[in-house]
Design a protein around this motif. Structure first.
Motif, PDB file in Angstrom:
ATOM      1  N   SER A 113       0.823  -1.203   0.000  1.00 20.31           N
ATOM      2  CA  SER A 113       0.000   0.000   0.000  1.00 20.31           C
ATOM      3  C   SER A 113       0.859   1.255   0.000  1.00 20.31           C
ATOM      4  O   SER A 113       0.624   2.192  -0.774  1.00 20.31           O
ATOM      5  CB  SER A 113      -0.929  -0.002   1.223  1.00 20.31           C
ATOM      6  OG  SER A 113      -1.734   1.154   1.239  1.00 20.31           O
ATOM      7  N   SER A 136       2.845   1.617  -3.342  1.00 20.77           N
ATOM      8  CA  SER A 136       1.925   1.917  -4.435  1.00 20.77           C
ATOM      9  C   SER A 136       1.516   3.377  -4.419  1.00 20.77           C
ATOM     10  O   SER A 136       1.504   4.045  -5.460  1.00 20.77           O
ATOM     11  CB  SER A 136       0.672   1.040  -4.339  1.00 20.77           C
ATOM     12  OG  SER A 136       1.012  -0.319  -4.399  1.00 20.77           O
ATOM     13  N   ALA A 137       1.174   3.883  -3.248  1.00 18.40           N
ATOM     14  CA  ALA A 137       0.752   5.274  -3.128  1.00 18.40           C
ATOM     15  C   ALA A 137       1.869   6.212  -3.557  1.00 18.40           C
ATOM     16  O   ALA A 137       1.646   7.154  -4.340  1.00 18.40           O
ATOM     17  CB  ALA A 137       0.325   5.564  -1.694  1.00 18.40           C
ATOM     18  N   ASN A 171       2.973   5.610  -7.517  1.00 23.02           N
ATOM     19  CA  ASN A 171       1.952   6.016  -8.479  1.00 23.02           C
ATOM     20  C   ASN A 171       1.694   7.514  -8.438  1.00 23.02           C
ATOM     21  O   ASN A 171       1.332   8.114  -9.454  1.00 23.02           O
ATOM     22  CB  ASN A 171       0.662   5.228  -8.245  1.00 23.02           C
ATOM     23  CG  ASN A 171       0.796   3.793  -8.699  1.00 23.02           C
ATOM     24  OD1 ASN A 171       1.596   3.479  -9.582  1.00 23.02           O
ATOM     25  ND2 ASN A 171       0.043   2.888  -8.103  1.00 23.02           N
ATOM     26  N   LYS A 172       1.888   8.142  -7.291  1.00 16.27           N
ATOM     27  CA  LYS A 172       1.781   9.603  -7.222  1.00 16.27           C
ATOM     28  C   LYS A 172       2.872  10.246  -8.075  1.00 16.27           C
ATOM     29  O   LYS A 172       2.613  11.218  -8.803  1.00 16.27           O
ATOM     30  CB  LYS A 172       1.905  10.069  -5.773  1.00 16.27           C
ATOM     31  CG  LYS A 172       1.746  11.572  -5.609  1.00 16.27           C
ATOM     32  CD  LYS A 172       1.823  11.985  -4.144  1.00 16.27           C
ATOM     33  CE  LYS A 172       1.669  13.497  -4.004  1.00 16.27           C
ATOM     34  NZ  LYS A 172       1.755  13.926  -2.570  1.00 16.27           N
ATOM     35  N   HIS A 227      -5.029   2.729  -5.646  1.00 19.03           N
ATOM     36  CA  HIS A 227      -3.778   3.344  -6.102  1.00 19.03           C
ATOM     37  C   HIS A 227      -3.396   3.028  -7.544  1.00 19.03           C
ATOM     38  O   HIS A 227      -2.582   3.736  -8.130  1.00 19.03           O
ATOM     39  CB  HIS A 227      -2.626   2.932  -5.184  1.00 19.03           C
ATOM     40  CG  HIS A 227      -2.777   3.393  -3.770  1.00 19.03           C
ATOM     41  ND1 HIS A 227      -2.873   4.723  -3.435  1.00 19.03           N
ATOM     42  CD2 HIS A 227      -2.872   2.696  -2.601  1.00 19.03           C
ATOM     43  CE1 HIS A 227      -3.008   4.842  -2.123  1.00 19.03           C
ATOM     44  NE2 HIS A 227      -3.016   3.628  -1.597  1.00 19.03           N
TER      45      HIS A 227
END
Length: 226
Positions: free
Chosen positions: A65, A68-69, A72-73, A140
């Motif tokens: 998590s 990924s956050a 991907n940001k 995400h």
């Protein structure tokens, strides 16, 4: 992980464990880190893993998590910059730039740890998805995927949007499997008898970009039923 509210102290302990897991998973693989090695690196006791997460599987999901956050940001920010430049010049966005924005977290100079770990976690999710990893994908990855598909379609409008979704999914599979295969035996080197080396990140990057862009740019052909 429990849904109860955590105190600041508990939240700090959870973050220590996640940060330690990020380092150790990247170095030894998701399944190669004993509980005691993780707790020693995090500076917490063994019971903290069960108390805060319930087990190592949930620790891996928490790492998934967080990675990924963050990654991907970064990807969507780069994509927005690409689209803004293209709009300012009144041109279509550049396909190569879009593909690089997607691929680089896995293969740039700083990706030998987190990028490879994210690829492993995605493969793990595909092989044995859990409610937690499904939630991570929906939160995400799905919004990011739609942005990239729309950008690729804007860059190559001759490819139908439905077909671009297929090409995006093939892009993801190609990149993730190629990057995750860097761990363990170097099959590419063996097959090529030394002509190609899976440990060469720059060569992998160049090969992925060339292969993926060729597929994305390929003319769309409607095949008729026999």
């Amino acid at each position: 992980m429990a849904s109860r509210h955590n105190t600041p102290s508990e939240g700090a302990t959870q973050q220590k464990i996640i940060d330690a897991a990020l380092v150790l998973f990247a170095e030894y693989g998701i399944d190669g880190v004993p509980v005691r090695a993780l707790t020693s690196h995090a500076g917490v006791n063994v019971a903290a893993i069960h108390y805060h997460f319930g087990g190592m599987e949930a620790v891996a999901e928490a790492v998934f998590s967080e990675l990924s956050a963050r990654i991907n940001k970064t990807r969507t920010s780069k994509l927005e910059e690409i689209l803004a430049r293209a709009k300012a010049k009144r041109k279509k966005p550049n396909v190569t730039e879009i593909v690089l924005a997607f691929i680089e977290p896995y293969v740039d100079d700083n990706a030998t740890t987190e990028g490879q770990l994210l690829a492993q976690l995605i493969v793990k999710h595909r092989l044995s998805p859990s409610p937690m990893t499904e939630q991570v994908i929906k939160k995400h990855f799905d919004p990011m995927a739609k942005q990239f598909v729309a950008a690729l379609h804007e860059a190559i409008p001759s490819v139908p949007l439905s077909q671009m979704y297929w090409r995006y999914m093939l892009l993801v599979s190609t990149v993730v499997l190629s990057v995750s295969a860097r761990r363990g035996s170097n099959r590419l080197q063996r097959l090529s008898e030394g002509e190609a080396d899976g440990a060469d990140l720059k060569a992998m990057r160049d090969a992925l970009v060339e292969f993926v862009i060729g597929g994305i740019r390929a003319p769309h052909r409607v095949t008729s039923a026999p």
